[in-house]
Enzyme design. Structure first.
Site, PDB file in Angstrom:
ATOM      1  CD  GLU A 463      -3.126   1.370   2.530  1.00 31.69           C
ATOM      2  OE1 GLU A 463      -2.505   0.487   3.461  1.00 31.69           O
ATOM      3  OE2 GLU A 463      -3.628   2.830   2.360  1.00 31.69           O
ATOM      4  CD  GLU A 553      -5.691   0.178   0.240  1.00 31.52           C
ATOM      5  OE1 GLU A 553      -6.694   1.222   1.773  1.00 31.52           O
ATOM      6  OE2 GLU A 553      -5.529  -0.304   0.448  1.00 31.52           O
ATOM      7  CG  ASP A 583      -8.792   2.408   3.787  1.00 34.25           C
ATOM      8  OD1 ASP A 583      -8.302   0.944   4.308  1.00 34.25           O
ATOM      9  OD2 ASP A 583      -7.781   2.710   3.396  1.00 34.25           O
ATOM     10  CD  GLU A 640      -6.178  -1.019   7.249  1.00 33.92           C
ATOM     11  OE1 GLU A 640      -7.749  -0.553   8.247  1.00 33.92           O
ATOM     12  OE2 GLU A 640      -6.271   0.337   6.292  1.00 33.92           O
TER      13      GLU A 640
HETATM   14  P1  C2E Z   1      -5.646   4.049   5.633  1.00 30.96           P
HETATM   15  O1  C2E Z   1      -5.781   3.931   4.441  1.00 30.96           O
HETATM   16  O2  C2E Z   1      -6.310   3.224   6.953  1.00 30.96           O
HETATM   17  O3  C2E Z   1      -3.807   3.289   5.962  1.00 30.96           O
HETATM   18  C1  C2E Z   1      -3.744   2.677   7.173  1.00 30.96           C
HETATM   19  C2  C2E Z   1      -2.291   3.505   8.142  1.00 30.96           C
HETATM   20  O4  C2E Z   1      -2.419   2.482   9.328  1.00 30.96           O
HETATM   21  C3  C2E Z   1      -1.669   3.815   7.691  1.00 30.96           C
HETATM   22  O5  C2E Z   1      -1.421   5.381   8.203  1.00 30.96           O
HETATM   23  C4  C2E Z   1      -0.770   3.133   8.254  1.00 30.96           C
HETATM   24  O6  C2E Z   1       0.853   3.399   8.437  1.00 30.96           O
HETATM   25  C5  C2E Z   1      -0.875   2.845   9.632  1.00 30.96           C
HETATM   26  N1  C2E Z   1      -0.501   1.225  10.312  1.00 30.96           N
HETATM   27  C6  C2E Z   1       0.082  -0.049   9.258  1.00 30.96           C
HETATM   28  N2  C2E Z   1       0.619  -0.629  10.059  1.00 30.96           N
HETATM   29  C7  C2E Z   1       0.292  -0.502  11.196  1.00 30.96           C
HETATM   30  C8  C2E Z   1      -0.288  -1.302  12.546  1.00 30.96           C
HETATM   31  O7  C2E Z   1       0.389  -2.407  12.813  1.00 30.96           O
HETATM   32  N3  C2E Z   1      -0.404  -0.589  13.767  1.00 30.96           N
HETATM   33  C9  C2E Z   1      -1.109   1.033  13.833  1.00 30.96           C
HETATM   34  N4  C2E Z   1      -1.598   1.873  14.611  1.00 30.96           N
HETATM   35  N5  C2E Z   1      -0.929   2.020  12.459  1.00 30.96           N
HETATM   36  C10 C2E Z   1      -0.683   1.439  11.501  1.00 30.96           C
HETATM   37  P2  C2E Z   1      -0.978   6.718   8.316  1.00 30.96           P
HETATM   38  O8  C2E Z   1       0.181   5.969   7.061  1.00 30.96           O
HETATM   39  O9  C2E Z   1      -0.288   7.592   8.806  1.00 30.96           O
HETATM   40  O10 C2E Z   1      -1.975   7.188   7.275  1.00 30.96           O
HETATM   41  C11 C2E Z   1      -2.835   6.904   7.194  1.00 30.96           C
HETATM   42  C12 C2E Z   1      -4.691   7.596   6.435  1.00 30.96           C
HETATM   43  O11 C2E Z   1      -4.437   8.688   5.875  1.00 30.96           O
HETATM   44  C13 C2E Z   1      -4.085   6.508   5.565  1.00 30.96           C
HETATM   45  O12 C2E Z   1      -4.975   5.244   6.749  1.00 30.96           O
HETATM   46  C14 C2E Z   1      -5.251   6.738   4.717  1.00 30.96           C
HETATM   47  O13 C2E Z   1      -7.040   7.125   5.094  1.00 30.96           O
HETATM   48  C15 C2E Z   1      -4.404   8.402   4.348  1.00 30.96           C
HETATM   49  N6  C2E Z   1      -3.688   8.791   3.707  1.00 30.96           N
HETATM   50  C16 C2E Z   1      -2.835   8.017   3.681  1.00 30.96           C
HETATM   51  N7  C2E Z   1      -1.659   8.490   1.924  1.00 30.96           N
HETATM   52  C17 C2E Z   1      -2.957   8.539   1.498  1.00 30.96           C
HETATM   53  C18 C2E Z   1      -3.025   9.662   0.395  1.00 30.96           C
HETATM   54  O14 C2E Z   1      -2.420   8.974  -0.925  1.00 30.96           O
HETATM   55  N8  C2E Z   1      -4.163  10.100   0.050  1.00 30.96           N
HETATM   56  C19 C2E Z   1      -5.219  10.095   0.235  1.00 30.96           C
HETATM   57  N9  C2E Z   1      -6.327  10.458   0.029  1.00 30.96           N
HETATM   58  N10 C2E Z   1      -4.893   9.651   1.619  1.00 30.96           N
HETATM   59  C20 C2E Z   1      -3.888   8.573   2.259  1.00 30.96           C
HETATM   60 CA    CA Z   2      -5.643   2.573   2.685  1.00 33.70          CA
HETATM   61 CA    CA Z   3      -7.551   1.395   7.065  1.00 38.24          CA
END
Ligand code: C2E
Ligand code: CA
Ligand code: CA
Length: 687
Positions: A463, A553, A583, A640
């Site tokens: 991802e 997603e 998602d 996730e």
């Molecule tokens: P998401 O799509 O649900 O992405 C998964 C989030 O969970 C990611 O946070 C990831 O770093 C985090 N994560 C992964 N494994 C674990 C784990 O084992 N435990 C915990 N507590 N967290 C874990 P991240 O990278 O901070 O991204 C947060 C959210 O921001 C994403 O949730 C997504 O909704 C959004 N996002 C990230 N990149 C993009 C993007 O390019 N475009 C858009 N529209 N939204 C994005």
């Molecule tokens: Ca996602």
């Molecule tokens: Ca998610």
């Protein structure tokens, strides 16, 4: 009560806003007082008529008939949707007063107002107030005539002319003062603002109309049958003023629901807000509640915009019924309503009032005799704690409302930790725009998190998660970035930048012999039209990447209100072979509905369920149910947030094979991912 609501349509021009006057008691006192004064003064005056009705009787009746018809569609041709700022009939009534005395003038004026009001469907109170304010203006003019040595049947020298001018001025001053006071009592805001609102055009119309009166007076005594000719210029003046009224009306009132719009709310809030912030602010606190109808988009899509509009009207009417002397209800835009409340004791009082707003949405709203259940998200900001101007309160109530959309509780009170300082937010948005526009941008990049088959340990995809390396602030979290950019065009740029970088990276890896499937997050707004998906298809072709290597997603909670709008995009995406994942599954409201409607390839179980699977039996039951559901529907199910071995084992036991989480690896830069993959491959190939 119903009568009271109509009163709001008062002084201004609307006929059915359904909103009670802000200062109800005073407003009604003014209306009744003005009316009584007119009645009494007319009795006193009528005994001093300069001419009797026998003088120029033909002229009298011609003027009466024209006065009564002047503001009806007979003369104006159009239906009087909006009353003009000044009624055309004043020309005739002023002339009648001049010749035959105030008594006849007043009766004619009252009759003309009643007839015009019937045609314009104005309510009882606005009509009564019109009789009062026009009547008192006329009474004043008439006193001026008397004071200056009238009665004399016709104006015949310069002194008379001055008399006519001074009386017209007196007429206007009284009319303006009464109108302003009525507007102020009815709509709120400050008296000074009510005094200047509409004044220029009203003054122009009144002058033009009143100064035509001397010509009429002359014609009454010379050639009565020429009088109707005066209708042409009167018509022009009335058109102008009616047009202006309509424009004013449009500027302050929401056309669909008849409720005050944002501008009107903002003006009306000035005084209540000043009261709770000004010196010796002892009159309690105020609060602004913003309510957003959650599935309006879906109602529009599924049942048509007509039904959507009628639903908004029905909701507006219900909310409007909450309006009273301390509550103003308006529509901000689209499916967003606002309720401004003041003279409240404390936060508990605010919440009590908010509960009334909430109760409005308890039962279904009947639209075309069909019950429609509506969900709302509501945010509240309190004055002075959260802001002292309408704009600041609105922004903060919005922030709280956005939060409410993501929580089970539909009502959230603003807290400062929900937002960043707004100036900061703007600089950040600027920085972001600059970073994205920079050729070869190095600041906004994808990090990569592997998805693993827990049974075999095989990596089944990655991802791409946005990271912004801000030159001075360091790494900014994607949630922060999205919050800042979400409602701006920058959001689209982010998505396109991410797509471009992900595809370029996949192409680069492919030439190194590494083929990976990648998921990308998009905002639901990106899919409102199919543009983005069409563009994605051309970029896939450009990089010669197989569409099956890409998946978009979408978060479930964002989808909630817009399922139908994004359906076309998802269908197109699937048609050319790319995937679509739902998602954060389980955090929205109508999950099963989505699964049935949307052409998906994957569901991602939100980490709030995964994380608790080993301690919370209901979470485990949900995970198990989702896994079965996915199997039945032929969808890949990914858990996730797998952080430890216990969770991994539990998931596997529950039939969930695919996972993503820190237990395997967190999101990392592209080079690190390659190293991680290599190390892992070396480990698994070791004997
Ligand atoms: P998401 O799509 O649900 O992405 C998964 C989030 O969970 C990611 O946070 C990831 O770093 C985090 N994560 C992964 N494994 C674990 C784990 O084992 N435990 C915990 N507590 N967290 C874990 P991240 O990278 O901070 O991204 C947060 C959210 O921001 C994403 O949730 C997504 O909704 C959004 N996002 C990230 N990149 C993009 C993007 O390019 N475009 C858009 N529209 N939204 C994005
Ligand atoms: Ca996602
Ligand atoms: Ca998610």
């Amino acid at each position: 009560m119903a009568m009271m609501y109509r009163a709001r349509a008062s002084v201004g021009n609307v006929t059915s806003s359904g909103v009670a006057p802000v200062r109800g008691r005073w407003y009604f006192a003014l209306v009744i007082g003005a009316f009584l004064l007119v009645a009494v003064s007319a009795l006193v005056e009528s005994s001093r008529s300069p001419a009797t009705l026998h003088d120029a009787a033909a002229g009298f009746w011609v003027l009466v008939v024209l006065a009564i018809l002047a503001d009806t569609p007979v003369v104006t041709i159009q239906r009087p949707r909006a009353m003009p700022t000044v009624l055309t009939s004043i020309t005739f009534c002023y002339s009648i007063s001049y010749i035959w005395g105030y008594g006849s003038g007043r009766v004619t004026q009252a009759a003309a107002i009643v007839v015009a009001s019937i045609f314009a469907r104005r309510g009882f109170w606005p009509t009564l107030f019109d009789i009062g304010r026009y009547g008192l203006a006329l009474a004043t003019a008439s006193w001026v005539f008397t004071l200056l040595g009238r009665p004399r049947p016709t104006p015949s020298d310069a002194a008379d002319l001055i008399g006519v001018l001074v009386a017209a001025l007196a007429w206007y001053v009284v009319f303006r003062l009464l109108t302003a006071t009525g507007t102020w009592l009815c709509d709120g805001g400050t008296w000074a603002r009510a005094l200047i609102r509409d004044a220029p055009v009203e003054a122009l119309s009144a002058t033009a109309l009143l100064l035509l009166a001397p010509m009429l007076v002359l014609l009454v005594y010379t050639d009565v049958w020429l009088i109707p000719l005066i209708l042409a210029p009167l018509f022009a003046v009335s058109r102008m003023s009616r047009y202006y009224s309509e424009q004013q009306e449009r500027a302050l009132r929401d056309q669909l629901t008849g409720l005050p719009n944002r501008l009107a709310l903002s003006e009306a809030s000035e005084e209540p807000l000043r009261r709770c912030t000004g010196p010796g602010a002892g009159s309690g606190i105020a609060a602004l509640l913003v309510a957003d109808i959650a599935q309006m988009g879906r109602i529009n899509d599924a049942l048509g915009h007509d039904v959507g509009d009628r639903a908004l009207v029905a909701i507006g009417r219900r909310l409007g019924s909450l309006a009273d002397s301390r509550t103003l209800v308006g529509r901000l835009q689209g499916d967003e309503f606002a309720v401004l409340m003041w003279d409240l004791a404390d936060l508990d009082d605010v919440l009590d009032h908010a509960a009334r707003v909430r109760a409005v949405f308890d039962g279904p709203v009947p639209v075309d005799s069909q019950p429609l259940t509506v969900h709302v998200a509501m945010g509240i900001a309190v004055c002075p704690a959260h802001g002292t101007t309408f704009d600041v309160l609105a922004r903060r109530a919005y922030t709280a409302m956005e939060r409410a959309k993501r929580l089970p509780d539909p009502l959230v009170v603003f807290r400062f930790d929900q937002e960043m300082p707004s100036a900061d937010q703007l600089t950040l948005l600027d920085d972001l725009r600059r970073a994205l526009d920079e050729p070869g941008n190095h600041e906004v990049v994808p990090f990569w998190q592997p998805q693993v088959d827990m049974a075999t340990g095989q990596v089944i995809g990655v991802e791409a998660l946005l990271r912004w390396r801000h030159p001075t602030r360091g790494l900014v979290s994607p949630e922060h970035v999205i919050r800042v950019a979400e409602h701006s065009p920058v959001m689209r740029k982010i998505t396109m930048t991410m797509i471009e970088q992900v595809l370029a990276q996949l192409a680069a890896w492919r030439s190194d012999g590494l083929v990976l499937r990648a998921s990308l997050n998009v905002s639901v707004r990106d899919l409102y039209s199919t543009d983005l998906v069409e563009w994605l298809e051309t970029r896939l072709r450009h990089y010669a990447i197989a569409p099956s290597q890409i998946q978009l997603e979408l978060t479930e909670s964002a989808l909630m209100s817009q399922t139908v709008a994004v359906l076309a995009s998802l269908r197109l995406l699937r048609r050319f072979g790319a995937g679509a994942a739902l998602d954060d599954f389980g955090t929205g409201f109508s999950s099963l509905q989505h699964l049935r409607q949307l052409p998906l390839t994957e569901i991602k179980i939100d980490r709030t369920f995964t994380a608790r699977i080993s301690v919370d039996p209901p979470s485990e039951a949900i995970v198990r149910a989702v896994v079965n559901l996915g199997r039945e529907l032929g969808l890949r199910v990914v858990a996730e947030g797998v952080e430890d071995d216990e969770t991994r084992a539990r998931l596997l036991a529950d039939g969930c094979r695919l996972a993503q989480g820190w237990y395997y690896a967190g999101p990392m830069p592209a080079d690190d991912l390659v190293r991680w993959l290599t190390a892992r491959a070396a480990r698994t190939s070791r004997p």
